[in-house]
Motif scaffolding. Structure first.
Motif, mmCIF file in Angstrom:
data_model
loop_
_atom_site.group_PDB
_atom_site.id
_atom_site.type_symbol
_atom_site.label_atom_id
_atom_site.label_comp_id
_atom_site.label_asym_id
_atom_site.label_seq_id
_atom_site.Cartn_x
_atom_site.Cartn_y
_atom_site.Cartn_z
ATOM 1 N N TRP A 1 0.861 -1.179 0.000
ATOM 2 C CA TRP A 1 0.000 0.000 0.000
ATOM 3 C C TRP A 1 0.894 1.223 0.000
ATOM 4 C CZ3 TRP A 1 -0.395 -4.394 2.671
ATOM 5 C CH2 TRP A 1 -1.569 -5.124 2.558
ATOM 6 N N GLU A 2 0.556 2.186 -0.807
ATOM 7 C CA GLU A 2 1.357 3.403 -0.858
ATOM 8 C C GLU A 2 0.455 4.616 -0.707
ATOM 9 O OE1 GLU A 2 -0.586 3.381 -4.512
ATOM 10 O OE2 GLU A 2 0.619 1.717 -3.779
ATOM 11 N N THR A 3 1.015 5.640 -0.109
ATOM 12 C CA THR A 3 0.339 6.922 0.036
ATOM 13 C C THR A 3 1.307 7.994 -0.417
ATOM 14 O OG1 THR A 3 -0.902 6.126 1.951
ATOM 15 C CG2 THR A 3 -0.756 8.513 1.659
ATOM 16 N N LYS A 4 0.891 8.808 -1.360
ATOM 17 C CA LYS A 4 1.738 9.915 -1.779
ATOM 18 C C LYS A 4 1.617 11.020 -0.737
ATOM 19 C CE LYS A 4 3.186 12.614 -5.707
ATOM 20 N NZ LYS A 4 3.056 12.827 -7.152
ATOM 21 N N LEU A 5 2.743 11.486 -0.264
ATOM 22 C CA LEU A 5 2.774 12.499 0.787
ATOM 23 C C LEU A 5 2.987 13.867 0.147
ATOM 24 C CD1 LEU A 5 4.991 10.525 3.318
ATOM 25 C CD2 LEU A 5 2.500 10.569 3.132
ATOM 26 N N THR A 6 1.972 14.692 0.232
ATOM 27 C CA THR A 6 2.028 15.992 -0.435
ATOM 28 C C THR A 6 1.984 17.159 0.547
ATOM 29 O OG1 THR A 6 -0.367 15.947 -0.740
ATOM 30 C CG2 THR A 6 0.993 15.109 -2.560
ATOM 31 N N PHE A 7 1.695 16.898 1.807
ATOM 32 C CA PHE A 7 1.651 17.945 2.820
ATOM 33 C C PHE A 7 2.800 17.734 3.797
ATOM 34 C CE2 PHE A 7 -2.747 17.417 1.416
ATOM 35 C CZ PHE A 7 -3.007 18.724 1.000
ATOM 36 N N GLU A 8 3.521 18.791 4.100
ATOM 37 C CA GLU A 8 4.712 18.674 4.942
ATOM 38 C C GLU A 8 4.410 18.057 6.305
ATOM 39 O OE1 GLU A 8 8.597 21.228 6.321
ATOM 40 O OE2 GLU A 8 6.700 22.305 6.097
ATOM 41 N N ARG A 9 3.336 18.471 6.954
ATOM 42 C CA ARG A 9 3.024 17.932 8.282
ATOM 43 C C ARG A 9 2.718 16.432 8.220
ATOM 44 N NH1 ARG A 9 2.445 21.354 12.306
ATOM 45 N NH2 ARG A 9 0.970 20.065 13.443
ATOM 46 N N SER A 10 2.029 16.020 7.182
ATOM 47 C CA SER A 10 1.739 14.597 6.988
ATOM 48 C C SER A 10 3.030 13.812 6.753
ATOM 49 C CB SER A 10 0.785 14.436 5.805
ATOM 50 O OG SER A 10 0.556 13.083 5.537
ATOM 51 N N TYR A 11 3.907 14.382 5.952
ATOM 52 C CA TYR A 11 5.201 13.763 5.665
ATOM 53 C C TYR A 11 6.021 13.604 6.948
ATOM 54 C CZ TYR A 11 10.176 14.100 4.368
ATOM 55 O OH TYR A 11 11.535 13.931 4.278
ATOM 56 N N LEU A 12 6.126 14.669 7.740
ATOM 57 C CA LEU A 12 6.926 14.623 8.960
ATOM 58 C C LEU A 12 6.336 13.656 9.986
ATOM 59 C CD1 LEU A 12 7.765 18.434 9.235
ATOM 60 C CD2 LEU A 12 9.299 16.588 8.488
ATOM 61 N N ALA A 13 5.028 13.623 10.094
ATOM 62 C CA ALA A 13 4.383 12.689 11.019
ATOM 63 C C ALA A 13 4.635 11.237 10.600
ATOM 64 C CB ALA A 13 2.883 12.969 11.095
ATOM 65 N N ARG A 14 4.612 10.977 9.320
ATOM 66 C CA ARG A 14 4.853 9.615 8.848
ATOM 67 C C ARG A 14 6.318 9.212 8.982
ATOM 68 N NH1 ARG A 14 0.155 11.038 7.387
ATOM 69 N NH2 ARG A 14 -1.470 9.555 6.835
ATOM 70 N N LEU A 15 7.233 10.153 8.831
ATOM 71 C CA LEU A 15 8.636 9.844 9.140
ATOM 72 C C LEU A 15 8.745 9.388 10.588
ATOM 73 C CD1 LEU A 15 10.704 12.744 7.499
ATOM 74 C CD2 LEU A 15 10.682 10.337 6.822
ATOM 75 N N ASN A 16 8.133 10.126 11.493
ATOM 76 C CA ASN A 16 8.158 9.753 12.903
ATOM 77 C C ASN A 16 7.488 8.398 13.122
ATOM 78 O OD1 ASN A 16 8.702 10.003 15.655
ATOM 79 N ND2 ASN A 16 6.794 11.078 16.047
ATOM 80 N N TYR A 17 6.360 8.172 12.459
ATOM 81 C CA TYR A 17 5.632 6.904 12.602
ATOM 82 C C TYR A 17 6.526 5.717 12.222
ATOM 83 C CZ TYR A 17 2.077 3.336 12.135
ATOM 84 O OH TYR A 17 1.350 2.181 12.283
ATOM 85 N N VAL A 18 7.206 5.826 11.098
ATOM 86 C CA VAL A 18 8.058 4.719 10.659
ATOM 87 C C VAL A 18 9.215 4.522 11.632
ATOM 88 C CG1 VAL A 18 9.578 3.883 8.822
ATOM 89 C CG2 VAL A 18 7.375 4.921 8.246
ATOM 90 N N HIS A 19 9.854 5.616 12.054
ATOM 91 C CA HIS A 19 10.953 5.495 13.024
ATOM 92 C C HIS A 19 10.482 4.850 14.323
ATOM 93 C CE1 HIS A 19 13.850 7.628 10.648
ATOM 94 N NE2 HIS A 19 13.230 8.792 10.708
ATOM 95 N N GLN A 20 9.276 5.171 14.767
ATOM 96 C CA GLN A 20 8.773 4.697 16.069
ATOM 97 C C GLN A 20 8.014 3.372 15.997
ATOM 98 O OE1 GLN A 20 9.774 6.297 18.777
ATOM 99 N NE2 GLN A 20 10.746 7.836 17.468
ATOM 100 N N ASN A 21 7.937 2.768 14.837
ATOM 101 C CA ASN A 21 7.066 1.611 14.666
ATOM 102 C C ASN A 21 7.459 0.409 15.515
ATOM 103 O OD1 ASN A 21 5.678 -0.623 12.528
ATOM 104 N ND2 ASN A 21 4.574 1.271 12.987
ATOM 105 N N ALA A 22 8.735 0.203 15.736
ATOM 106 C CA ALA A 22 9.159 -0.918 16.587
ATOM 107 C C ALA A 22 8.694 -0.714 18.026
ATOM 108 C CB ALA A 22 10.670 -1.085 16.522
#
Length: 179
Positions: free
Chosen positions: A112-133
Motif C-alpha cells: 500500500w502506498e500513500t503519496k505524501l504531499t503535505f509537509e506535516r503529513s510527511y513529517l508525522a509519517r517519518l516519525n511513525y516509521v521510526h517509532q514503529n518498533a
C-alpha cells in the motif's frame, strides 16, 4: 457513463514516478516469515540496495517479521515505484524461500502506498516509521531496534531535525498497521 469502481480486495496503485511516498508491504496472511536476525537483515539489505538501484531515496524504514514500512523520495531518474517494490518482493521472497527450502511458497501479499504531499503529513509519517518498533512493543526506544532507520537518523541528522520530527504526534494517523 458508469463510474469506474475500485476492486474491493486489493489496493489500487496510483503510482507516478516522482514524489514522496509512504509504503507498507505485508506478507501473505500476515505470516511471520522473517523470524530471525538473518532473515530480517535479508529484507532490510534488499530494501536498501534496491532503493539505490531504482533511484529511490529511503528517508525512513522499518522491517518486521510480517511487514515493512518505508518513506521514499524519488530521485530525478527514478524508475517507477511499483517496479522497485515488485523487484523487492520477488528478490526477498526468492532469497527467503531459499533459506527455508520452500521454493514454491508465496511470501508477499501486497503493498500500500500513500503519496505524501503535505509537509506535516510527511513529517508525522517519518516519525511513525521510526517509532514503529516501539508501537509493536519490540523495544522501549526506537533506536534500539536494529532493522529500522531510527538509529541511523539520530546519528546523521541535525539534533534540531530529530527533535522536530519526533515531536509530531502519530497516534491519530490513519495507517493500516494491524500486524
Amino acid at each position: 457513463m458508469v463510474p469506474v469502481k475500485d476492486w474491493p480486495h486489493a489496493p489500487v496503485h496510483r503510482i507516478g514516478s516522482s514524489g514522496v511516498y509512504m509504503v507498507t508491504g505485508a506478507t501473505l496472511y500476515k505470516n511471520h516469515l522473517f523470524t530471525t536476525e538473518e532473515k530480517l537483515s535479508l529484507l532490510e539489505n534488499s530494501l536498501l540496495s534496491l532503493s539505490k538501484q531504482y533511484h529511490w531515496q529511503l528517508e525512513a524504514w522499518a522491517v518486521f517479521v510480517n511487514h515493512y514500512h518505508c518513506v521514499v523520495r524519488s530521485e530525478p531518474d527514478a524508475a517507477p515505484l511499483d517496479n522497485f517494490l515488485h523487484h523487492l518482493h520477488s528478490d526477498s521472497a526468492r532469497k527467503l524461500n531459499s533459506l527455508d527450502d520452500s521454493a514454491a511458497r508465496r511470501v508477499w501479499y501486497n503493498f500500500w502506498e500513500t503519496k505524501l504531499t503535505f509537509e506535516r503529513s510527511y513529517l508525522a509519517r517519518l516519525n511513525y516509521v521510526h517509532q514503529n518498533a516501539v508501537k509493536h512493543d519490540l523495544v522501549m526506544v526506537a533506536n534500539q531496534y536494529p532493522w529500522c532507520s531510527a538509529g541511523w537518523f539520530e546519528r546523521t541528522a541535525p539534533l534540531s531535525a530529530v527533535k522536530t520530527i519526533y515531536s509530531f504526534k502519530i497516534d491519530n494517523l490513519k495507517i493500516y498497521d494491524n500486524y
